[in-house]
Design a protein around this motif. Structure first.
Motif, short mmCIF file in Angstrom:
data_model
loop_
_atom_site.label_atom_id
_atom_site.label_comp_id
_atom_site.label_asym_id
_atom_site.label_seq_id
_atom_site.Cartn_x
_atom_site.Cartn_y
_atom_site.Cartn_z
N GLU A 259 22.99 -0.36 0.50
CA GLU A 259 23.47 -0.56 -0.95
C GLU A 259 21.75 -0.39 -1.99
O GLU A 259 21.92 0.33 -2.85
CB GLU A 259 23.97 -1.75 -1.41
N LYS A 260 20.92 -1.03 -1.38
CA LYS A 260 19.76 -1.10 -2.19
C LYS A 260 19.33 0.55 -2.06
O LYS A 260 18.85 1.15 -3.11
CB LYS A 260 18.54 -1.78 -1.61
N ALA A 261 19.24 1.07 -0.96
CA ALA A 261 18.92 2.64 -0.69
C ALA A 261 19.55 3.29 -1.46
O ALA A 261 19.30 4.26 -2.31
CB ALA A 261 18.97 2.70 0.74
N ILE A 262 20.90 3.00 -1.69
CA ILE A 262 21.78 4.07 -2.52
C ILE A 262 21.56 3.77 -3.95
O ILE A 262 21.35 4.88 -4.91
CB ILE A 262 23.26 4.02 -2.07
N ASN A 263 20.99 2.57 -4.41
CA ASN A 263 20.85 2.36 -5.61
C ASN A 263 19.36 3.26 -6.10
O ASN A 263 19.22 3.74 -7.10
CB ASN A 263 20.59 1.14 -6.06
N PHE A 264 18.45 3.25 -5.26
CA PHE A 264 17.23 4.10 -5.38
C PHE A 264 17.41 5.39 -5.22
O PHE A 264 16.88 5.97 -6.39
CB PHE A 264 16.35 3.72 -4.05
N ILE A 265 18.25 6.05 -4.54
CA ILE A 265 18.65 7.40 -4.56
C ILE A 265 19.17 7.90 -6.05
O ILE A 265 18.90 8.92 -6.62
CB ILE A 265 19.24 8.11 -3.38
N ASP A 266 20.26 7.11 -6.43
CA ASP A 266 21.07 7.21 -7.58
C ASP A 266 19.72 7.18 -8.74
O ASP A 266 19.86 7.99 -9.78
CB ASP A 266 21.99 5.93 -7.88
N LYS B 36 16.53 10.13 -13.02
CA LYS B 36 15.46 10.44 -13.42
C LYS B 36 14.97 11.95 -13.48
O LYS B 36 14.51 12.42 -14.35
CB LYS B 36 14.12 9.87 -12.51
N TYR B 37 15.52 12.64 -12.31
CA TYR B 37 15.17 14.07 -12.39
C TYR B 37 16.25 14.54 -13.40
O TYR B 37 15.65 15.67 -14.07
CB TYR B 37 15.81 14.33 -10.94
N TYR B 38 17.40 14.23 -13.54
CA TYR B 38 18.30 14.72 -14.69
C TYR B 38 17.81 14.57 -15.99
O TYR B 38 17.65 15.25 -16.82
CB TYR B 38 19.75 14.06 -14.50
N LYS B 39 17.15 13.33 -16.28
CA LYS B 39 16.69 12.94 -17.66
C LYS B 39 15.49 13.80 -17.90
O LYS B 39 15.21 14.19 -19.20
CB LYS B 39 16.20 11.57 -17.67
N GLU B 40 14.67 14.15 -16.95
CA GLU B 40 13.40 15.05 -17.10
C GLU B 40 14.15 16.48 -17.30
O GLU B 40 13.60 16.93 -18.21
CB GLU B 40 12.54 15.31 -15.73
N LEU B 41 15.22 17.04 -16.65
CA LEU B 41 15.56 18.18 -17.03
C LEU B 41 16.08 18.26 -18.54
O LEU B 41 16.02 19.47 -19.21
CB LEU B 41 16.75 18.61 -16.14
N SER C 6 28.00 3.70 -14.01
CA SER C 6 27.98 4.41 -14.95
C SER C 6 26.79 5.36 -15.63
O SER C 6 26.76 6.29 -16.23
CB SER C 6 28.60 3.45 -16.40
N LYS C 7 25.54 4.59 -15.15
CA LYS C 7 24.23 5.13 -15.56
C LYS C 7 24.01 6.50 -14.72
O LYS C 7 23.37 7.33 -15.07
CB LYS C 7 23.06 4.45 -15.42
N THR C 8 24.67 6.65 -13.67
CA THR C 8 24.35 7.72 -12.75
C THR C 8 25.60 9.04 -12.99
O THR C 8 25.37 10.04 -12.69
CB THR C 8 24.45 7.53 -11.28
N LYS C 9 26.79 8.55 -13.52
CA LYS C 9 27.95 9.25 -13.77
C LYS C 9 27.54 10.77 -14.34
O LYS C 9 28.16 11.73 -13.80
CB LYS C 9 29.08 8.62 -14.41
N GLU C 10 26.63 10.76 -15.49
CA GLU C 10 26.48 12.06 -16.16
C GLU C 10 25.66 12.91 -15.37
O GLU C 10 26.02 13.99 -15.49
CB GLU C 10 25.68 11.57 -17.62
N ALA C 11 24.74 12.49 -14.55
CA ALA C 11 23.92 13.41 -13.85
C ALA C 11 24.70 13.71 -12.66
O ALA C 11 24.85 14.99 -12.38
CB ALA C 11 22.67 12.63 -13.19
N PHE C 12 25.44 12.93 -11.99
CA PHE C 12 26.28 13.22 -10.94
C PHE C 12 27.20 14.32 -11.27
O PHE C 12 27.59 15.45 -10.56
CB PHE C 12 27.12 11.85 -10.38
N ASN C 13 28.09 14.16 -12.66
CA ASN C 13 29.09 15.33 -12.92
C ASN C 13 28.41 16.73 -13.14
O ASN C 13 28.95 17.66 -12.88
CB ASN C 13 29.83 14.62 -13.96
#
Length: 189
Positions: free
Chosen positions: A83-90, A95-100, A136-143
């Protein structure tokens, strides 16, 4: 309980092999837990900063084990590590999406193909663990990237197409994975 001595020896040998494998598995998981940073990521080497690439690779490997039916990550300390690793990659993905979003206009983001191999690898690794909800913080980038995968899969290589097909299928899209499979089966000219 073997019928003869040879069969009994083979069964004892198999038992020792299974015990050896279990011992190696415990050592490997302990080493992974020990080397994982509090952020959830793993470094390339000791005392280096955590690496999104290495962490994605490890999470993907954990997904492969899960798919093979090796339920090592049901154990609380291993599940916590996962779970910690998944939170990290999320978090790295966001961060990548916000940079874009800082660099490109809304129109450019809507029309452009931003489907990098790292984004594909993230979605693929993450798709092994659909039972762990997308925050919820990852959902926008994910979609955003799921949409890019559905739209631009044909502009990627065969390996990426296979990964896209698998993660879209795991997330419930049946149409695009079928299109990808048809494309992969087409004869090459």
């Amino acid at each position: 309980e073997g019928a003869n001595e040879t069969e009994r020896k083979q069964r004892v040998g198999l038992l020792f092999d299974l015990n050896k494998i279990a011992g190696e598995e415990r050592k490997t998981l302990e080493k992974l837990r020990k080397n994982q940073y509090p952020s959830g990521g793993w470094p390339w080497f000791d005392k280096m900063p955590e690496s999104n690439y290495v962490t994605l690779y490890i999470v993907e490997g954990m997904g492969h084990l899960k798919k093979l039916g090796i339920n090592t990550f049901n154990e609380p300390k291993n599940h916590n590590m996962l779970e910690k690793a998944i939170n990290f990659i999320d978090d790295e993905f966001v961060k990548y999406y916000k940079e874009l979003k800082k660099v490109y206009s809304d129109k450019e983001l809507k029309e452009g193909n931003f489907l990098t191999f790292t984004a594909i690898n993230y979605l693929y690794a993450r798709s092994y663990f659909t039972e762990i909800p997308i925050s919820s913080k990852t959902k926008e980038a994910f979609n955003f990237f799921i949409g890019k995968a559905e739209k631009y899969w044909l502009k990627t290589g065969k390996y990426s197409q296979a990964m896209i097909s698998m993660f879209l299928h795991r997330y419930g899209n049946k149409t695009v994975p079928n299109d990808i499979l048809k494309s992969l089966k087409e004869p090459k000219i």
